[in-house]
Motif scaffolding. Sequence first.
Motif, PDB file in Angstrom:
ATOM      1  N   GLU A 195      22.027 -17.680  42.137  1.00 52.80           N
ATOM      2  CA  GLU A 195      23.560 -17.951  42.191  1.00 52.80           C
ATOM      3  C   GLU A 195      24.013 -19.600  42.074  1.00 52.80           C
ATOM      4  N   LEU A 196      23.235 -20.413  42.580  1.00 52.80           N
ATOM      5  CA  LEU A 196      23.639 -21.696  42.548  1.00 52.80           C
ATOM      6  C   LEU A 196      23.368 -21.991  40.837  1.00 52.80           C
ATOM      7  N   LEU A 197      22.099 -21.736  40.392  1.00 54.18           N
ATOM      8  CA  LEU A 197      22.005 -22.211  38.862  1.00 54.18           C
ATOM      9  C   LEU A 197      23.064 -21.474  37.878  1.00 54.18           C
ATOM     10  N   VAL A 198      23.429 -20.323  38.111  1.00 54.08           N
ATOM     11  CA  VAL A 198      24.561 -19.734  37.401  1.00 54.08           C
ATOM     12  C   VAL A 198      25.872 -20.319  37.669  1.00 54.08           C
ATOM     13  N   SER A 199      26.317 -20.647  38.981  1.00 55.46           N
ATOM     14  CA  SER A 199      27.527 -21.169  39.182  1.00 55.46           C
ATOM     15  C   SER A 199      27.689 -22.556  38.957  1.00 55.46           C
ATOM     16  N   ARG A 200      26.696 -23.437  39.035  1.00 56.21           N
ATOM     17  CA  ARG A 200      26.769 -25.057  39.132  1.00 56.21           C
ATOM     18  C   ARG A 200      26.207 -25.466  37.717  1.00 56.21           C
ATOM     19  N   TYR A 201      25.386 -24.695  37.272  1.00 54.26           N
ATOM     20  CA  TYR A 201      24.562 -25.401  36.082  1.00 54.26           C
ATOM     21  C   TYR A 201      25.038 -24.621  34.803  1.00 54.26           C
ATOM     22  N   GLY A 202      25.543 -23.503  34.844  1.00 47.14           N
ATOM     23  CA  GLY A 202      26.099 -22.663  33.466  1.00 47.14           C
ATOM     24  C   GLY A 202      24.545 -22.046  33.119  1.00 47.14           C
ATOM     25  N   VAL A 203      23.672 -21.703  33.868  1.00 46.89           N
ATOM     26  CA  VAL A 203      22.526 -20.688  33.410  1.00 46.89           C
ATOM     27  C   VAL A 203      23.322 -19.395  32.952  1.00 46.89           C
ATOM     28  N   LYS A 204      23.013 -18.991  31.882  1.00 45.44           N
ATOM     29  CA  LYS A 204      23.537 -17.846  31.384  1.00 45.44           C
ATOM     30  C   LYS A 204      23.287 -16.388  32.139  1.00 45.44           C
ATOM     31  N   LYS A 205      21.927 -16.257  32.408  1.00 47.27           N
ATOM     32  CA  LYS A 205      21.521 -15.211  32.857  1.00 47.27           C
ATOM     33  C   LYS A 205      20.410 -15.158  33.772  1.00 47.27           C
ATOM     34  N   THR A 206      19.894 -14.438  34.867  1.00 43.84           N
ATOM     35  CA  THR A 206      18.629 -14.834  35.452  1.00 43.84           C
ATOM     36  C   THR A 206      17.929 -13.350  35.462  1.00 43.84           C
ATOM     37  N   VAL A 207      16.554 -13.370  35.422  1.00 51.35           N
ATOM     38  CA  VAL A 207      15.790 -12.217  35.488  1.00 51.35           C
ATOM     39  C   VAL A 207      14.855 -12.377  36.959  1.00 51.35           C
ATOM     40  N   LYS A 208      14.863 -11.189  37.518  1.00 51.20           N
ATOM     41  CA  LYS A 208      13.989 -11.124  38.784  1.00 51.20           C
ATOM     42  C   LYS A 208      12.961 -10.136  38.716  1.00 51.20           C
ATOM     43  N   CYS A 209      11.783 -10.793  39.059  1.00 46.54           N
ATOM     44  CA  CYS A 209      10.569  -9.837  38.872  1.00 46.54           C
ATOM     45  C   CYS A 209       9.761 -10.041  40.089  1.00 46.54           C
ATOM     46  N   THR A 210       9.250  -8.986  40.839  1.00 40.32           N
ATOM     47  CA  THR A 210       8.252  -9.152  42.042  1.00 40.32           C
ATOM     48  C   THR A 210       6.895  -8.865  41.999  1.00 40.32           C
ATOM     49  N   LYS A 211       5.948  -9.288  42.370  1.00 38.68           N
ATOM     50  CA  LYS A 211       4.469  -9.091  42.262  1.00 38.68           C
ATOM     51  C   LYS A 211       4.482  -8.051  43.245  1.00 38.68           C
ATOM     52  N   ARG A 212       3.450  -7.200  43.141  1.00 38.68           N
ATOM     53  CA  ARG A 212       2.944  -6.353  43.878  1.00 38.68           C
ATOM     54  C   ARG A 212       2.552  -6.968  45.348  1.00 38.68           C
ATOM     55  N   SER A 213       2.021  -7.845  45.383  1.00 37.59           N
ATOM     56  CA  SER A 213       1.223  -8.572  46.488  1.00 37.59           C
ATOM     57  C   SER A 213       1.238 -10.051  46.300  1.00 37.59           C
ATOM     58  N   PRO A 214       1.185 -10.900  47.254  1.00 40.13           N
ATOM     59  CA  PRO A 214       1.058 -12.461  47.091  1.00 40.13           C
ATOM     60  C   PRO A 214      -0.346 -12.500  46.555  1.00 40.13           C
TER      61      PRO A 214
END
Lengths: 65, 372, 96
Positions: C52-71
């Motif tokens: 949210e910070l990157l988009v709202s303050r720095y103009g990032v166009k889009k974020t993609v979020k992925c999660t590993k199955r386990s650390p």
Amino acid sequence: MPVVLLCTKPFAALARATAFGLGLEQVPMVVITHPLAGIHDTDVADRAAEAYEQVMRVLTQGEGA
Amino acid sequence: MSAPKLSADLLAVEDDLEVINALYHARGWTDGLPIIPPTPERVRRMLAWTDRDPESVLLAVPPRRGEATVETVAIAAVMAGAPPEAMPLLITAVEALGDPAFNLFGVMATTYPSGVLMIANGPLAEECGMHGGSGALGPGWRANATIGRAIRLLLINTGGGEPGKLDKSTLGHGGRFMYTLAENEQESPWEPFHVTRGLRPEESAVTILPAAAPHNVNDHYSASAEGILTMLLGTLLSVGSNNFFYDSEVVVFLSPDHAAVVARDGWTRADVQRAIFERGFLPMQCWSAENIHGRFRDKYPEQYATADAATTRIPLVRAPDRVLVVVAGGAGRHSATASSIGISRAVTRQVTRRDGRPAYSLSEFKPGGADA
Amino acid sequence: MSAIIHVFEPTAPYGRKEMAACRALDGLRGKVVGFIDNAKPNFNHMVDDLAELLVSRYGVKKTVKCTKRSPGIPAPEDILADVARQCDLVITGSGD
């Protein structure tokens, strides 16, 4: 692909050593206050703000944490 | 045969055991206990008991991925005080560490307190002095103690996993010094453990798994397999166990006295495994609200998002063969259980000659040949 | 004074190959930022806040979020490929 590695302070040395072992010692690192697990939402927001400041510094000045 | 050329870096030091130990400890090269100085003579005596090339790289040890050679293993073995006859088993264990199923990378980068549990089976284990009877996981058995210790010293010194610095195990446990035993094959009512892993009794093997400290099962009263199973389950079903969160393995160290009771009721090892698989559950409500949310509802929403915590059962293991049953210990009505890290699988590796043929006797590695 | 003896260092050489340095990024405005979540508690929530910070303050166009199955297990190839395909920068978590 530019990558930024993010971790909490007690794990920074391990993260750096792991990156070294993979031949990635140049990867920029962002180190935030420990812990991240088991804290309240407001503290998570503080960690995010802390990370944001460092990510900006790392990317604009080319300096790792 | 000429002495092998050794390539590790040498230090010139004062020939004083305390001076040498102070130096090694200051450099982070010990486990906190005194070491035997690894002189070229001692390392060569160790290498005489393996047919592997000293320069052969066995393993790249995380996190720094130092390349551990047979010579490096021999140095660790000397420091640990291992008998040279232990080299074939130790080499086999180190080779097993490199199996992707063991996930050494994850094991060396975790806060989980795992020791490298090593279970040895077969004639070579007995010949080199490994012990599976009374007090097997405690002090007093040179091969047990020093093989396990050599493994840990190798991991510390080649991977850079110095405890507290790059090794972030939160508390650790005594098994991180050594967690090594033979199965008590003589007093077991069943086939040897490595036979269940696909080998023949006359072959020798080690099985390794990153495991937490054993939990004692004090059972002086059960006179039935069902009774002993009840006590084993009550000990295994601990909310702190990683096994509930991953498809992973648990270990049961069944004392000979308990094993005899179980077998007397006609149960096989497979029956014990199946019973633990079928009955090993805890209701979700046993975990804290935050864990219920983070471990189950949030992580597996399709399965647990709206599940009733009081009636939803969380399994300990996902299949019977995830229960590793090993007969160990001496006389007495104490067995033990151990959970494992969850992100690794047990690896069984056969002791072989250099050319891959099974080794049937320690004499095959004896310096100068079997008749020497 | 004791005699001098020779003893081996118990360490091992590092056989890893140094990777080429990542190409420099000319700012974040208009870029796509990926996150690989190591599945440790709260990292996903911090990612949400950071994104949210990157988009709202720095103009990032889009974020993609992925999660590993386990650390304790590396991110699978399909996640890595997906992130490489879509993103200009990846932020990944390590440690607690």
